[in-house]
Scaffold this motif. Structure first.
Motif, PDB file in Angstrom:
ATOM      1  N   GLY A 263      52.969 137.860  57.401  1.00  0.00           N
ATOM      2  CA  GLY A 263      53.419 136.536  57.783  1.00  0.00           C
ATOM      3  C   GLY A 263      53.074 136.194  59.228  1.00  0.00           C
ATOM      4  O   GLY A 263      52.325 136.894  59.908  1.00  0.00           O
ATOM      5  N   ARG A 264      53.647 135.091  59.699  1.00  0.00           N
ATOM      6  CA  ARG A 264      53.402 134.640  61.069  1.00  0.00           C
ATOM      7  C   ARG A 264      54.283 135.410  62.044  1.00  0.00           C
ATOM      8  O   ARG A 264      55.342 135.908  61.679  1.00  0.00           O
ATOM      9  CB  ARG A 264      53.687 133.141  61.186  1.00  0.00           C
ATOM     10  N   GLU A 265      53.826 135.496  63.278  1.00  0.00           N
ATOM     11  CA  GLU A 265      54.546 136.260  64.282  1.00  0.00           C
ATOM     12  C   GLU A 265      54.840 135.396  65.506  1.00  0.00           C
ATOM     13  O   GLU A 265      54.155 134.405  65.764  1.00  0.00           O
ATOM     14  CB  GLU A 265      53.708 137.474  64.725  1.00  0.00           C
ATOM     15  N   PHE A 266      55.874 135.796  66.235  1.00  0.00           N
ATOM     16  CA  PHE A 266      56.174 135.180  67.516  1.00  0.00           C
ATOM     17  C   PHE A 266      56.262 136.299  68.554  1.00  0.00           C
ATOM     18  O   PHE A 266      56.898 137.322  68.300  1.00  0.00           O
ATOM     19  CB  PHE A 266      57.506 134.420  67.466  1.00  0.00           C
ATOM     20  N   PRO A 267      55.657 136.168  69.734  1.00  0.00           N
ATOM     21  CA  PRO A 267      54.880 134.996  70.160  1.00  0.00           C
ATOM     22  C   PRO A 267      53.473 134.995  69.569  1.00  0.00           C
ATOM     23  O   PRO A 267      52.840 136.040  69.446  1.00  0.00           O
ATOM     24  CB  PRO A 267      54.824 135.153  71.682  1.00  0.00           C
ATOM     25  N   ALA A 268      53.026 133.801  69.225  1.00  0.00           N
ATOM     26  CA  ALA A 268      51.648 133.635  68.768  1.00  0.00           C
ATOM     27  C   ALA A 268      50.767 133.296  69.973  1.00  0.00           C
ATOM     28  O   ALA A 268      51.272 133.052  71.073  1.00  0.00           O
ATOM     29  CB  ALA A 268      51.573 132.516  67.731  1.00  0.00           C
ATOM     30  N   ASN A 269      49.471 133.283  69.762  1.00  0.00           N
ATOM     31  CA  ASN A 269      48.546 132.990  70.851  1.00  0.00           C
ATOM     32  C   ASN A 269      48.325 131.477  70.949  1.00  0.00           C
ATOM     33  O   ASN A 269      47.252 130.965  70.636  1.00  0.00           O
ATOM     34  CB  ASN A 269      47.223 133.725  70.609  1.00  0.00           C
ATOM     35  N   ASN A 270      49.395 130.755  71.339  1.00  0.00           N
ATOM     36  CA  ASN A 270      49.277 129.306  71.461  1.00  0.00           C
ATOM     37  C   ASN A 270      50.196 128.786  72.566  1.00  0.00           C
ATOM     38  O   ASN A 270      51.036 129.522  73.102  1.00  0.00           O
ATOM     39  CB  ASN A 270      49.590 128.614  70.121  1.00  0.00           C
ATOM     40  N   MET A 271      50.012 127.526  72.901  1.00  0.00           N
ATOM     41  CA  MET A 271      50.751 126.922  74.004  1.00  0.00           C
ATOM     42  C   MET A 271      52.250 126.847  73.729  1.00  0.00           C
ATOM     43  O   MET A 271      53.080 127.044  74.629  1.00  0.00           O
ATOM     44  CB  MET A 271      50.205 125.509  74.265  1.00  0.00           C
ATOM     45  N   MET A 272      52.641 126.586  72.462  1.00  0.00           N
ATOM     46  CA  MET A 272      54.062 126.467  72.132  1.00  0.00           C
ATOM     47  C   MET A 272      54.801 127.773  72.423  1.00  0.00           C
ATOM     48  O   MET A 272      55.895 127.770  73.005  1.00  0.00           O
ATOM     49  CB  MET A 272      54.226 126.080  70.659  1.00  0.00           C
ATOM     50  N   SER A 273      54.206 128.910  72.041  1.00  0.00           N
ATOM     51  CA  SER A 273      54.836 130.201  72.321  1.00  0.00           C
ATOM     52  C   SER A 273      54.967 130.434  73.824  1.00  0.00           C
ATOM     53  O   SER A 273      55.989 130.931  74.311  1.00  0.00           O
ATOM     54  CB  SER A 273      54.015 131.330  71.688  1.00  0.00           C
ATOM     55  N   ASP A 274      53.924 130.063  74.574  1.00  0.00           N
ATOM     56  CA  ASP A 274      53.985 130.226  76.034  1.00  0.00           C
ATOM     57  C   ASP A 274      55.119 129.411  76.624  1.00  0.00           C
ATOM     58  O   ASP A 274      55.853 129.880  77.511  1.00  0.00           O
ATOM     59  CB  ASP A 274      52.656 129.788  76.666  1.00  0.00           C
ATOM     60  N   MET A 275      55.295 128.176  76.142  1.00  0.00           N
ATOM     61  CA  MET A 275      56.357 127.315  76.656  1.00  0.00           C
ATOM     62  C   MET A 275      57.736 127.877  76.322  1.00  0.00           C
ATOM     63  O   MET A 275      58.653 127.878  77.157  1.00  0.00           O
ATOM     64  CB  MET A 275      56.202 125.905  76.081  1.00  0.00           C
ATOM     65  N   LEU A 276      57.893 128.363  75.097  1.00  0.00           N
ATOM     66  CA  LEU A 276      59.184 128.921  74.689  1.00  0.00           C
ATOM     67  C   LEU A 276      59.525 130.167  75.496  1.00  0.00           C
ATOM     68  O   LEU A 276      60.671 130.363  75.914  1.00  0.00           O
ATOM     69  CB  LEU A 276      59.156 129.251  73.190  1.00  0.00           C
ATOM     70  N   LEU A 277      58.538 131.031  75.722  1.00  0.00           N
ATOM     71  CA  LEU A 277      58.776 132.237  76.513  1.00  0.00           C
ATOM     72  C   LEU A 277      59.126 131.882  77.957  1.00  0.00           C
ATOM     73  O   LEU A 277      59.997 132.516  78.567  1.00  0.00           O
ATOM     74  CB  LEU A 277      57.538 133.145  76.471  1.00  0.00           C
ATOM     75  N   LEU A 278      58.460 130.857  78.504  1.00  0.00           N
ATOM     76  CA  LEU A 278      58.745 130.420  79.867  1.00  0.00           C
ATOM     77  C   LEU A 278      60.181 129.902  79.980  1.00  0.00           C
ATOM     78  O   LEU A 278      60.928 130.287  80.888  1.00  0.00           O
ATOM     79  CB  LEU A 278      57.757 129.322  80.277  1.00  0.00           C
ATOM     80  N   CYS A 279      60.579 129.059  79.010  1.00  0.00           N
ATOM     81  CA  CYS A 279      61.956 128.517  79.025  1.00  0.00           C
ATOM     82  C   CYS A 279      62.988 129.627  78.845  1.00  0.00           C
ATOM     83  O   CYS A 279      64.024 129.648  79.526  1.00  0.00           O
ATOM     84  CB  CYS A 279      62.109 127.470  77.928  1.00  0.00           C
ATOM     85  N   ALA A 280      62.705 130.560  77.916  1.00  0.00           N
ATOM     86  CA  ALA A 280      63.635 131.667  77.681  1.00  0.00           C
ATOM     87  C   ALA A 280      63.773 132.525  78.938  1.00  0.00           C
ATOM     88  O   ALA A 280      64.871 132.999  79.271  1.00  0.00           O
ATOM     89  CB  ALA A 280      63.154 132.512  76.510  1.00  0.00           C
ATOM     90  N   GLY A 281      62.653 132.721  79.658  1.00  0.00           N
ATOM     91  CA  GLY A 281      62.707 133.498  80.899  1.00  0.00           C
ATOM     92  C   GLY A 281      63.567 132.823  81.956  1.00  0.00           C
ATOM     93  O   GLY A 281      64.351 133.489  82.661  1.00  0.00           O
ATOM     94  N   LEU A 282      63.452 131.494  82.067  1.00  0.00           N
ATOM     95  CA  LEU A 282      64.264 130.753  83.035  1.00  0.00           C
ATOM     96  C   LEU A 282      65.752 130.824  82.688  1.00  0.00           C
ATOM     97  O   LEU A 282      66.611 130.981  83.567  1.00  0.00           O
ATOM     98  CB  LEU A 282      63.809 129.293  83.083  1.00  0.00           C
ATOM     99  N   ILE A 283      66.050 130.707  81.388  1.00  0.00           N
ATOM    100  CA  ILE A 283      67.459 130.805  80.947  1.00  0.00           C
ATOM    101  C   ILE A 283      67.996 132.195  81.238  1.00  0.00           C
ATOM    102  O   ILE A 283      69.129 132.365  81.709  1.00  0.00           O
ATOM    103  CB  ILE A 283      67.573 130.470  79.446  1.00  0.00           C
ATOM    104  N   ARG A 284      67.168 133.209  80.995  1.00  0.00           N
ATOM    105  CA  ARG A 284      67.603 134.590  81.228  1.00  0.00           C
ATOM    106  C   ARG A 284      67.915 134.818  82.714  1.00  0.00           C
ATOM    107  O   ARG A 284      68.880 135.515  83.065  1.00  0.00           O
ATOM    108  CB  ARG A 284      66.489 135.536  80.770  1.00  0.00           C
ATOM    109  N   GLU A 285      67.115 134.220  83.588  1.00  0.00           N
ATOM    110  CA  GLU A 285      67.380 134.338  85.023  1.00  0.00           C
ATOM    111  C   GLU A 285      68.748 133.766  85.378  1.00  0.00           C
ATOM    112  O   GLU A 285      69.499 134.345  86.170  1.00  0.00           O
ATOM    113  CB  GLU A 285      66.300 133.596  85.818  1.00  0.00           C
TER     114      GLU A 285
END
Length: 305
Positions: A263-285
């Motif tokens: 099946g599909r995986e996260f993070p995928a090699n696309n802009m949406m995954s990069d944005m989600l990881l960036l937002c999650a990192g900011l929330i984690r901080e």
């Protein structure tokens, strides 16, 4: 077994007409695959001269589990109408598009269809393309672009015979169902949901078919199962798949490794995954700094602003 099980879980089905080598590979390995699918997940395997498939019925339906290329309820309605139309066709029997459109216009509830409208022709074309891609039908002559342009456009199709196996089989008459939850309960209507075997099926399905398993009031028993049998479940899954089972207080996840192609995986090699990881990192901080405090169930609530 591993490659075959991954393939059957990733794909809707394996068609003999599309990939004969993979079809026979799957059939030759069905002994072990069926044992895992039935005992661990409670999923039946369908095998015949046309296809091999695992009936992948999720323990909990999610919004993202629909048909990705469909944008409206009407497209699902048209798909069901097409399946009804194909029910009376023999394998390899041909039909033209106007036969299907006439059948739909005559049988659709409330007669709510007008093929002179471009929007509804476009919806049907989307369904037909999905059906052809899935292997329900085969284009023999013509192009559906002609029907997109005008209601008089014709295409010659062939029924492959697989439509009879597209929908799931129910163990009781569904005409008495009145709400979506009835379909969820139908899997266990003769069984006590507290029994270990049912809980085992639910937990395996949620880990394999969903993005994650989250603790809610109705899933307390499933997390009790993970508490006592998590190690055994982890051993079972890691023997078969390249994965790791992560169990937390209020959630559990099956983390797939690079060698697992299920099946599909996260993070995928696309802009949406990069944005989600960036937002999650900011929330984690913000959590680490104490500016955001998780609730008792480990969820985080943030205002829209």
């Amino acid at each position: 077994m591993t490659n075959v099980l991954e393939t059957l879980l990733e794909k809707r089905w394996i068609l003999k007409s599309s990939d004969k080598a993979l079809y026979y590979q799957c059939r030759d390995s069905l002994g072990e695959v069926r044992r895992f699918a039935v005992e661990k997940m409670g999923c039946q395997i369908v095998e015949n001269s046309l296809l091999v498939k695992i009936e992948k019925i999720p323990a909990k339906p999610e919004n993202y589990m629909g048909i990705g290329c469909f944008d409206s309820v009407m497209e699902y309605v048209l798909l069901c109408m097409m399946l009804m139309f194909l029910e009376d066709k023999e394998p390899e029997e041909q039909f033209i598009l106007s036969q299907l459109t006439e059948y739909i216009a005559s049988n659709i509830p409330d007669g709510n269809i007008d093929w002179t409208l471009y929007t509804q022709r476009r919806q049907l074309v989307k369904v037909l393309r999905y059906a052809a891609k899935t292997g329900l039908i085969r284009i023999t002559d013509g192009s559906d672009d002609m029907f997109m342009d005008t209601v008089l456009g014709e295409v010659l199709y062939e029924n492959t015979g697989t439509s009879k196996y597209f929908m799931r089989n129910f163990s009781k008459d569904i005409m008495a169902y009145t709400k979506p939850q009835d379909f969820e309960e139908s899997d266990w209507f003769e069984m006590n949901e507290d029994r270990g075997i049912v809980r085992r099926h639910r937990v395996y399905k949620r880990l394999l078919f969903s993005l994650g398993m989250y603790r809610e009031e109705e899933t307390d028993e499933d997390f009790e199962y993970l508490k006592y049998y998590g190690r055994r479940l982890e051993d079972d899954l890691e023997k078969i798949f390249d994965c790791q089972l992560h169990i937390h207080r209020t959630s559990a996840y099956l983390i797939l490794g690079d060698g697992c192609k299920m099946g599909r995986e996260f993070p995928a090699n696309n802009m949406m995954s990069d944005m989600l990881l960036l937002c999650a990192g900011l929330i984690r901080e913000q959590v680490d700094k104490g500016k955001i405090v998780p609730l008792a169930d480990e969820t985080i609530r943030i205002s829209e602003v």
